[in-house]
Motif scaffolding. Structure first.
Motif, PDB file in Angstrom:
ATOM      1  N   THR A 189     -21.942   6.184 -23.705  1.00  0.00           N
ATOM      2  CA  THR A 189     -22.321   7.309 -25.148  1.00  0.00           C
ATOM      3  C   THR A 189     -21.387   8.068 -24.827  1.00  0.00           C
ATOM      4  N   GLU A 190     -21.572   9.015 -25.381  1.00  0.00           N
ATOM      5  CA  GLU A 190     -20.167   9.652 -25.986  1.00  0.00           C
ATOM      6  C   GLU A 190     -19.933  10.188 -24.992  1.00  0.00           C
ATOM      7  N   ASN A 191     -18.456  10.541 -24.894  1.00  0.00           N
ATOM      8  CA  ASN A 191     -18.211  11.300 -23.220  1.00  0.00           C
ATOM      9  C   ASN A 191     -16.751  11.969 -24.164  1.00  0.00           C
ATOM     10  N   TYR A 192     -16.829  13.363 -23.202  1.00  0.00           N
ATOM     11  CA  TYR A 192     -15.688  14.366 -23.127  1.00  0.00           C
ATOM     12  C   TYR A 192     -15.093  14.466 -21.863  1.00  0.00           C
ATOM     13  N   GLY A 193     -14.002  15.241 -21.250  1.00  0.00           N
ATOM     14  CA  GLY A 193     -13.210  14.782 -20.550  1.00  0.00           C
ATOM     15  C   GLY A 193     -12.631  13.363 -20.183  1.00  0.00           C
ATOM     16  N   GLY A 194     -11.013  12.860 -19.096  1.00  0.00           N
ATOM     17  CA  GLY A 194     -11.407  12.372 -18.728  1.00  0.00           C
ATOM     18  C   GLY A 194     -11.080  12.159 -17.256  1.00  0.00           C
ATOM     19  N   PRO A 195     -10.739  10.293 -16.504  1.00  0.00           N
ATOM     20  CA  PRO A 195     -10.673   9.872 -15.621  1.00  0.00           C
ATOM     21  C   PRO A 195      -9.405  10.803 -14.831  1.00  0.00           C
ATOM     22  N   ILE A 196      -9.014  10.036 -13.302  1.00  0.00           N
ATOM     23  CA  ILE A 196      -8.280  10.788 -13.116  1.00  0.00           C
ATOM     24  C   ILE A 196      -8.347   8.952 -12.137  1.00  0.00           C
ATOM     25  N   VAL A 197      -7.043   8.525 -11.084  1.00  0.00           N
ATOM     26  CA  VAL A 197      -6.565   7.159 -10.695  1.00  0.00           C
ATOM     27  C   VAL A 197      -6.305   6.977  -9.094  1.00  0.00           C
ATOM     28  N   THR A 198      -6.673   6.409  -8.022  1.00  0.00           N
ATOM     29  CA  THR A 198      -5.658   7.099  -6.356  1.00  0.00           C
ATOM     30  C   THR A 198      -5.621   6.233  -5.688  1.00  0.00           C
ATOM     31  N   ALA A 199      -4.306   6.317  -5.650  1.00  0.00           N
ATOM     32  CA  ALA A 199      -3.919   5.108  -4.350  1.00  0.00           C
ATOM     33  C   ALA A 199      -4.858   4.262  -3.465  1.00  0.00           C
ATOM     34  N   GLY A 200      -6.317   4.971  -2.958  1.00  0.00           N
ATOM     35  CA  GLY A 200      -7.722   4.308  -2.432  1.00  0.00           C
ATOM     36  C   GLY A 200      -8.133   3.419  -2.820  1.00  0.00           C
ATOM     37  N   GLY A 201      -7.028   2.943  -4.744  1.00  0.00           N
ATOM     38  CA  GLY A 201      -8.383   2.360  -4.899  1.00  0.00           C
ATOM     39  C   GLY A 201      -9.349   2.676  -5.934  1.00  0.00           C
ATOM     40  N   LEU A 202      -9.377   3.603  -6.018  1.00  0.00           N
ATOM     41  CA  LEU A 202     -10.275   4.354  -6.751  1.00  0.00           C
ATOM     42  C   LEU A 202     -10.282   5.077  -8.517  1.00  0.00           C
ATOM     43  N   LEU A 203     -11.149   5.289  -9.365  1.00  0.00           N
ATOM     44  CA  LEU A 203     -11.467   5.671 -10.462  1.00  0.00           C
ATOM     45  C   LEU A 203     -12.156   6.567 -10.887  1.00  0.00           C
ATOM     46  N   PHE A 204     -12.086   8.152 -10.806  1.00  0.00           N
ATOM     47  CA  PHE A 204     -12.856   9.042 -10.485  1.00  0.00           C
ATOM     48  C   PHE A 204     -13.586   9.264 -12.380  1.00  0.00           C
ATOM     49  N   ILE A 205     -14.494   9.528 -12.618  1.00  0.00           N
ATOM     50  CA  ILE A 205     -14.811  10.751 -13.531  1.00  0.00           C
ATOM     51  C   ILE A 205     -16.002  10.796 -14.018  1.00  0.00           C
ATOM     52  N   GLY A 206     -16.216  12.180 -14.749  1.00  0.00           N
ATOM     53  CA  GLY A 206     -17.163  12.510 -15.239  1.00  0.00           C
ATOM     54  C   GLY A 206     -17.634  12.247 -16.902  1.00  0.00           C
ATOM     55  N   ASN A 253       1.654  14.221 -16.204  1.00  0.00           N
ATOM     56  CA  ASN A 253       0.789  13.934 -16.864  1.00  0.00           C
ATOM     57  C   ASN A 253      -0.416  12.521 -16.388  1.00  0.00           C
ATOM     58  N   ARG A 254       0.013  11.620 -14.930  1.00  0.00           N
ATOM     59  CA  ARG A 254      -0.861  10.653 -15.265  1.00  0.00           C
ATOM     60  C   ARG A 254      -1.672  10.758 -14.518  1.00  0.00           C
ATOM     61  N   HIS A 255      -2.681  11.888 -14.236  1.00  0.00           N
ATOM     62  CA  HIS A 255      -4.179  11.656 -12.866  1.00  0.00           C
ATOM     63  C   HIS A 255      -3.763  10.932 -12.624  1.00  0.00           C
ATOM     64  N   TYR A 256      -2.724  11.110 -11.760  1.00  0.00           N
ATOM     65  CA  TYR A 256      -2.632  10.033 -10.059  1.00  0.00           C
ATOM     66  C   TYR A 256      -2.640  10.961  -8.786  1.00  0.00           C
ATOM     67  N   SER A 257      -3.395  10.178  -7.922  1.00  0.00           N
ATOM     68  CA  SER A 257      -3.137  10.698  -6.785  1.00  0.00           C
ATOM     69  C   SER A 257      -2.766   9.396  -5.455  1.00  0.00           C
ATOM     70  N   PRO A 258      -1.242  10.079  -4.630  1.00  0.00           N
ATOM     71  CA  PRO A 258      -1.514   8.962  -3.780  1.00  0.00           C
ATOM     72  C   PRO A 258      -2.044   8.869  -3.354  1.00  0.00           C
ATOM     73  N   LEU A 259      -3.132   9.678  -2.896  1.00  0.00           N
ATOM     74  CA  LEU A 259      -4.369  10.566  -1.645  1.00  0.00           C
ATOM     75  C   LEU A 259      -5.141   8.525  -1.507  1.00  0.00           C
ATOM     76  N   ALA A 260      -5.610   8.194  -0.088  1.00  0.00           N
ATOM     77  CA  ALA A 260      -5.815   7.091   0.236  1.00  0.00           C
ATOM     78  C   ALA A 260      -7.057   7.677   1.294  1.00  0.00           C
ATOM     79  N   GLN A 261      -7.465   8.527   1.354  1.00  0.00           N
ATOM     80  CA  GLN A 261      -8.353   9.154   2.622  1.00  0.00           C
ATOM     81  C   GLN A 261      -9.901   8.416   2.170  1.00  0.00           C
ATOM     82  N   ILE A 262     -10.257   8.376   0.918  1.00  0.00           N
ATOM     83  CA  ILE A 262     -11.473   8.601   0.391  1.00  0.00           C
ATOM     84  C   ILE A 262     -10.647   6.887  -0.495  1.00  0.00           C
ATOM     85  N   ASN A 263     -11.697   5.451  -0.285  1.00  0.00           N
ATOM     86  CA  ASN A 263     -10.655   4.337  -0.812  1.00  0.00           C
ATOM     87  C   ASN A 263     -12.408   3.659  -0.756  1.00  0.00           C
ATOM     88  N   ARG A 264     -12.042   2.907  -1.501  1.00  0.00           N
ATOM     89  CA  ARG A 264     -13.134   1.100  -2.095  1.00  0.00           C
ATOM     90  C   ARG A 264     -14.281   1.102  -0.752  1.00  0.00           C
TER      91      ARG A 264
END
Length: 718
Positions: free
Chosen positions: A633-650, A55-66
């Motif tokens: 603001t209030e927020n619901y739904g979590g983040p994911i983090v990638t080896a591309g150096g990114l954290l995505f969140i809505g 349940n790490r919400h992590y991906s080793p993908l790095a094609q999309i990066n900083r």
């Protein structure tokens, strides 16, 4: 191409981004096979709710990066053409994306193009939030053409097993492809129980392990953790979260409490250590949430992090985060597994976030805390019959990621008028921090509020840096107790069962707890009755209410007439005290009456317990236009983090933004507008050498923005 139906979504088309796949569901009760999956080639999957069993919400993908994330654009979108909102995280396996619609229909898409492969409609109009689904494959079958591959998904109180290739129910599973979670809980009649699977089960070998969402007022079934045979649907084991005689923890409840007490359930999902065969299960509070005079004691295994044998259900260890909970302080999300360093050695850890804003870190083998946990003393309740715990355990590190005590200095300064109003209102409250028992007749501040701190989206963790990322709410709520009249009347039923969420005067706390004022002008009596029986959104159903009581309750909601209920049927079980309602502390213009930040994104080093960074998350567009940005603001739904150096969140409720941050610094690198707020956790995967990021956009938290159900996939331009 189907027409685009959302005005907000049209803005993406105007900007030159054109959705490629918008399909509606047409046939109930049977899936339609529309096309075969594409040849997926090289890929990296997202095969489970949190990305992997840990349940790490992590991906080793790095094609999309900083360096290139600013070039992200919509690759495809899928519009369910339903209203109601989405909190769902899809999964991606073998080049196919599986997801759920707002009314709990199930679909499979080509993960590279968004084109429909199949869709399944159970015929049940699901109204509970459904946050994900699970995948199982028989790895013993080496012939890929014969491999047994299943999608396991909750639809209200049922769990379906669907063929992953066709969407057809597996006839040999349960009763023609489904099992009923109301059965086997030791309460009769089973049909009168209310339970739904809102978070996906966990797959371990040939088992599907599930919890469920239970009512928060009596009557409620117990929150048993159950494992079912993934092939047949037969029960293989059950762990009783309300212990029975001769089971450990029985002494922490009144005698025979297991026969009538309810909940202590896992609604937030679970996490699996596949190698050790250990299942980590966070549980919520026991019923009733705010008064426990009928359950005096610590109430094991409510509010616990349980470590169970995934094979047998036997308890290995447990930690109770709140003794005798009367504040609704559930553990709100599945924990994450990570290896951290202690004294120069690697230690395999399990990490649990809380609504109060704390992070608990344990050795996952034996439950030893990896940061000190202190037992702190708190005041006793003054409510007759209530016996609160004298102490509660809180971690000394990391520091909480949400504020803990609301004082006059933390009230809003958005405008002088808003501050004056907040100050006058605040001086009518009781505010002394965590674990202050509610009292009769005067509101008590709950800060952070009933929805966290942390919520069901859960954290992400980077296995390389050991940084945990968690988004949080930082607004205040209030609540109080009132004596129950005990009257067997429509008003009495409303106050006991409905007033907890919708308030004594039906005003609610929108949007999560909508106002019922004038509900008869918006809905027909039959629609109101159906919602009472089956539930809707975060509201559970009340199937135990007789038709006469439902009819009387409908009359009361639509006309205000409170009928006295007579006859041989006994009055519903009632506590001596009821909760007067969830009240969000908002100023007269609807903004939080506390000072910003109202929502945050936090990065915490789990080796040291220190914060790497902390930033506000989200904004109100109308305030930002006036120069008041970075409020969070209030927020619901979590983040994911990638080896591309990114954290995505809505996650953010009001601005409809989907963002990418530099995971090392918290710097915003990219953002885009969604058709609705992305109150869901995204995923990322690779098909044919191309990385995609997908989020479900459903909204529903902001009444002004509407709700829907659109899955949006982003990728770098080809």
């Amino acid at each position: 191409m189907a027409a685009v139906r959302s005005v907000a979504w049209r803005s993406l088309v105007i900007a030159g981004v054109i959705p490629v796949a918008l399909f509606a569901f047409e046939v109930a009760g049977k899936p339609q096979t529309e096309r075969s999956p594409a040849n997926v080639g090289d890929r990296y999957d997202w095969p489970s709710y949190g990305g992997d069993a840990a349940n790490r919400h992590y991906s080793p993908l790095a094609q999309i990066n900083r360096d290139n994330v600013k070039r992200l654009a919509v690759a495809w979108s899928f519009d369910t053409q339903e209203e109601g909102g989405l909190q769902s995280t899809p999964i991606a396996v073998d080049g196919v994306l599986y997801g759920i619609t707002p009314t709990q229909k199930v679909f499979a898409l080509d993960a590279a193009t968004g084109k429909t492969i199949w869709k399944f409609d159970s015929g049940i109009r699901g109204t509970q939030p459904d946050r994900g689904l699970a995948f199982w494959s028989d790895v013993a079958i080496r012939d890929a053409t014969k491999k047994d591959r299943r999608i396991l998904v909750g639809v209200m109180n049922f769990v379906y097993a669907l063929d992953a290739g066709s969407g057809e129910p597996i006839e040999s599973f349960g009763d023609h492809g489904r099992i009923d979670l109301r059965e086997g809980l030791g309460r009769e009649p089973a049909s009168a129980q209310s339970i739904s699977l809102t978070s996906p089960g966990v797959v371990y070998e040939d088992l599907l392990i599930v919890g469920g969402r239970n009512p928060e007022t009596p009557p409620s079934p117990p929150g048993d953790i159950r494992a079912f045979d993934v092939r047949t649907g037969k029960l293989r084991w059950a762990f009783h979260t309300i212990p029975r005689p001769a089971e450990a923890g029985y002494e922490t409840w009144p005698k025979d409490a297991w026969k009538t007490a309810g909940a202590a359930n896992n609604w937030a999902g679970m996490t699996l250590d596949s190698e050790r065969g250990i299942l980590y299960v966070p549980t919520g509070s026991a019923v009733f949430d705010f008064y426990g005079g009928d359950r005096v004691g610590d109430d094991l295994y409510a509010n616990c992090l349980l470590a169970l044998s995934a094979k047998t259900g036997e308890r290995i260890w447990h930690f109770q985060g709140v003794h005798h909970d009367i504040w609704d302080r559930d553990f709100p999300a599945a924990p994450v597994l990570i290896t951290v360093q202690r004294n120069g050695k690697n230690v395999d850890a399990v990490v649990q976030t809380s609504k109060q804003g704390f992070v608990y870190v344990f050795d996952r083998n034996n439950g030893t805390p990896l940061f000190p946990i202190e037992d702190r003393k708190y005041p006793a309740s003054t409510v007759p019959g209530e016996v609160t715990s004298a102490e509660q355990p809180l971690p000394a590190r990391p520091a909480p990621f949400s504020r803990q005590l609301l004082t006059e200095h933390l009230l809003t300064n958005r405008t002088p008028e808003a501050h004056k109003w907040a100050l006058e209102k605040f001086r009518t409250f009781r505010s002394r921090g965590q674990f202050l028992p509610f009292t009769v007749g005067k509101d008590t501040v709950v800060f952070p509020g009933f929805d966290g701190g942390a919520e069901w989206g859960g954290p992400a963790v980077d296995p390389e840096t050991k940084i945990l990322y968690v988004n949080a709410n930082d607004v205040a709520w209030t609540g109080a107790l009132a004596p129950n009249t005990g009257k067997n009347s429509a008003q009495g039923i409303y106050l006991r069962q409905c007033g907890v969420c919708h308030g004594e005067k039906m005003q609610g706390s929108p949007p999560a707890m909508p106002s019922l004022v004038g509900v008869g002008d918006r809905l027909k009596p039959q629609q109101i009755a159906a919602t009472i029986k089956t539930g809707k959104g975060r509201m559970p159903g009340f199937p135990s209410l007789s038709e006469d009581r439902v009819s009387a309750l409908v009359d009361y909601l639509t006309s205000g007439e409170s009928k006295e209920l007579r006859g041989g049927e006994p009055a519903p079980l009632a506590m001596k005290y009821r909760f007067t309602g969830y009240n969000k502390f908002l100023d007269p213009e609807g903004y939080p009456a506390v000072a910003p930040p109202w929502g945050t994104l936090n990065a915490i080093n789990l080796n040291t317990g220190e914060y790497a960074w902390r930033i506000p998350l989200g904004e109100y567009p109308e305030l930002a236009a006036k120069g008041q940005s970075n409020t969070g603001t209030e927020n619901y739904g979590g983040p994911i983090v990638t080896a591309g150096g990114l954290l995505f969140i809505g996650a953010t409720n009001f601005d409809k933004k989907f963002r990418a941050f530099d995971k090392a610094t918290g710097t915003l690198l990219w953002e885009t507008a969604l058709p609705f707020s992305g109150n869901a956790t995204p995923i990322t995967y690779e098909v044919n050498g191309r990385q995609f990021v997908v989020i479900a956009a459903g909204g529903g938290k902001d009444p002004k923005s509407g709700s829907g159900g659109v899955y949006v996939a982003f990728a770098l331009p080809q």
